[in-house]
Design an enzyme around this catalytic site. Structure first.
Site, PDB file in Angstrom:
ATOM      1  N   GLY A 148      31.318   3.581  35.754  1.00 46.91           N
ATOM      2  CA  GLY A 148      29.424   5.185  35.101  1.00 46.91           C
ATOM      3  C   GLY A 148      29.086   3.962  34.187  1.00 46.91           C
ATOM      4  O   GLY A 148      28.524   4.080  33.553  1.00 46.91           O
TER       5      GLY A 148
ATOM      6  N   GLY B  30      25.126   4.084  33.079  1.00 53.51           N
ATOM      7  CA  GLY B  30      24.324   4.758  32.419  1.00 53.51           C
ATOM      8  C   GLY B  30      24.187   4.655  31.154  1.00 53.51           C
ATOM      9  O   GLY B  30      24.134   3.162  31.008  1.00 53.51           O
ATOM     10  N   GLN B  31      23.833   5.285  30.588  1.00 51.96           N
ATOM     11  CA  GLN B  31      23.123   5.122  29.111  1.00 51.96           C
ATOM     12  C   GLN B  31      24.016   4.582  28.255  1.00 51.96           C
ATOM     13  O   GLN B  31      23.648   3.593  27.613  1.00 51.96           O
ATOM     14  CB  GLN B  31      22.468   7.005  28.071  1.00 51.96           C
TER      15      GLN B  31
ATOM     16  N   ASP C 129      29.877   1.379  38.875  1.00 50.38           N
ATOM     17  CA  ASP C 129      28.987   2.284  39.034  1.00 50.38           C
ATOM     18  C   ASP C 129      29.301   2.358  40.731  1.00 50.38           C
ATOM     19  O   ASP C 129      29.330   1.670  41.899  1.00 50.38           O
ATOM     20  CB  ASP C 129      27.789   2.381  38.578  1.00 50.38           C
TER      21      ASP C 129
ATOM     22  N   ILE D 122      33.638   6.997  41.581  1.00 50.19           N
ATOM     23  CA  ILE D 122      34.466   7.730  41.425  1.00 50.19           C
ATOM     24  C   ILE D 122      35.429   8.834  43.223  1.00 50.19           C
ATOM     25  O   ILE D 122      36.940   9.304  41.981  1.00 50.19           O
ATOM     26  CB  ILE D 122      34.469   8.216  40.277  1.00 50.19           C
TER      27      ILE D 122
ATOM     28  N   TYR E 280      27.896  21.459  33.444  1.00 50.31           N
ATOM     29  CA  TYR E 280      28.190  20.909  32.261  1.00 50.31           C
ATOM     30  C   TYR E 280      29.245  20.642  31.566  1.00 50.31           C
ATOM     31  O   TYR E 280      30.886  20.539  31.393  1.00 50.31           O
ATOM     32  CB  TYR E 280      27.036  20.277  32.329  1.00 50.31           C
TER      33      TYR E 280
HETATM   34  N1  SER Z   1      23.092  14.690  26.487  1.00 51.64           N
HETATM   35  C1  SER Z   1      23.780  15.704  26.802  1.00 51.64           C
HETATM   36  C2  SER Z   1      23.163  16.390  27.866  1.00 51.64           C
HETATM   37  O1  SER Z   1      22.240  17.254  27.114  1.00 51.64           O
HETATM   38  C3  SER Z   1      24.692  16.315  25.989  1.00 51.64           C
HETATM   39  O2  SER Z   1      25.848  15.944  26.150  1.00 51.64           O
HETATM   40  O3  SER Z   1      22.987  16.890  28.223  1.00 51.64           O
END
Ligand code: SER
Length: 323
Positions: A10, A13-14, A36, A55, A145
């Site tokens: 990954g 990503g940021q 990635d 993944i 999440y």
């Molecule tokens: N930055 C994440 C989100 O806003 C939180 O862990 O999903």
């Protein structure tokens, strides 16, 4: 230090983009394998090995492990809070199966010696203490999440207890940085606001005033991540995930901080579905255990971050204007 090879999953990503850069400075370009599902055009990925990796494909992960024999894995691939709400089944699948594949590979191949996997403030929920949220307390996440992060914490801890896999994890606050775009988080308004400040000088916020959330500036996030991974194993006393804090602020406070640098900046509010997500999360995190166990100390407060963000983003927009 023994010769380590590091795999970042990954990596585009940021967090991954910046972590690959930092890891390559520490271990050398060739020793850090970025991977990635799709390579981004960030030049950092030209500096060393890159492998395409979904993944969810455990066989492909196995091939990469055999090719590079990475001793450390940073597994960052996930759908964040807002994106996962749009496709909860896939959010669960990616976040959980991805972790299973990495932990099973660590157990079954013996190649990987240490695994980093991030959790988040999203693992907390409405019955969590909102202020000075303790390491151990009520955790009743409401987003898919957050549910995947809480389950993942316990799952990683299980692999440590049962099979001795050296798993390490941090509950990240919202991460703010200037080097790469954020990807679908509820805290990401606090990144967009700086871009808006330098372009339209106005930000329409999807959260309402008073929504205080824990946040962390990227240089501190990188430091925490590398510090926990480099600490001796006996100092890592929590194998689910450590509370981690930097600063906490509400939208009107970050706006006020920007106004000190750009007086004409304005903010307005149009809360959407992300307000309910933010309302279920803590406001201020107690990260005493991270400080006690492996010496965590953040450096940036809100105003220091604002100055640094604007200083670093400004040339990007000046260059665009000049084109
Ligand atoms: N930055 C994440 C989100 O806003 C939180 O862990 O999903």
């Amino acid at each position: 230090m023994t010769k380590e090879t590091v795999l970042v999953i990954g990596s585009c990503g940021q967090l991954g983009t910046e972590l690959v850069e930092s890891l390559r400075e520490i271990y050398g370009d060739a020793q850090v394998v970025a991977s990635d599902i799709k390579k981004s055009d960030n030049p950092v990925f030209e500096g060393g090995p890159f492998e395409d990796l979904d993944i969810l494909d455990a066989d492909r992960l196995g091939e990469i492990l055999q090719k590079y024999k990475p001793t450390q894995v940073y597994h960052l691939a996930a759908l964040l809070s807002a994106t996962a709400e749009k496709n909860p089944e896939f959010g669960w699948k990616l976040n959980m199966e991805g972790l299973f594949h990495v932990l099973n590979a660590a157990r079954d191949t013996g190649i990987i010696k240490r695994v980093y996997w991030p959790s988040s403030i999203a693992a907390f929920g409405p019955n969590t203490e909102r202020f000075n949220t303790p390491q151990y307390g009520a955790m009743d996440p409401t987003t898919i999440y957050g549910i995947s992060k809480l389950a993942g914490e316990l799952y990683a801890q299980y692999y440590f207890n049962r099979w001795g896999i050296d798993t390490r994890s941090l509950r990240y606050p919202g991460l703010i940085g200037y080097k790469s775009a954020p990807g679908g988080g509820t805290t990401d308004y606090a990144v967009s606001i700086y871009h808006d400040a330098l372009t339209t000088e106005h930000h329409t916020c999807f959260l309402k005033p008073g929504t205080t959330l824990p946040m962390l500036y990227m240089p501190d996030a990188l430091k925490a991540t590398l510090d926990i991974m480099h600490a001796p194993a006996e100092q890592i006393k929590i194998r689910s995930s450590y509370n981690l804090a930097g600063m906490s602020f509400a939208p009107e406070e970050i706006a006020a901080s920007i106004t000190k640098e750009i007086p004409s900046f304005t903010i307005s509010y149009e809360p959407d579905y992300r307000q309910a997500i933010a309302d279920s999360w803590p406001a201020v995190i107690d990260d005493t255990r991270a400080t006690e166990d492996w010496g965590w100390k953040p450096q940036f407060d809100l105003d220091a971050m604002t100055k640094d963000m604007l200083k670093n983003l400004k040339p990007q927009y000046s260059a665009e204007k000049a084109k």
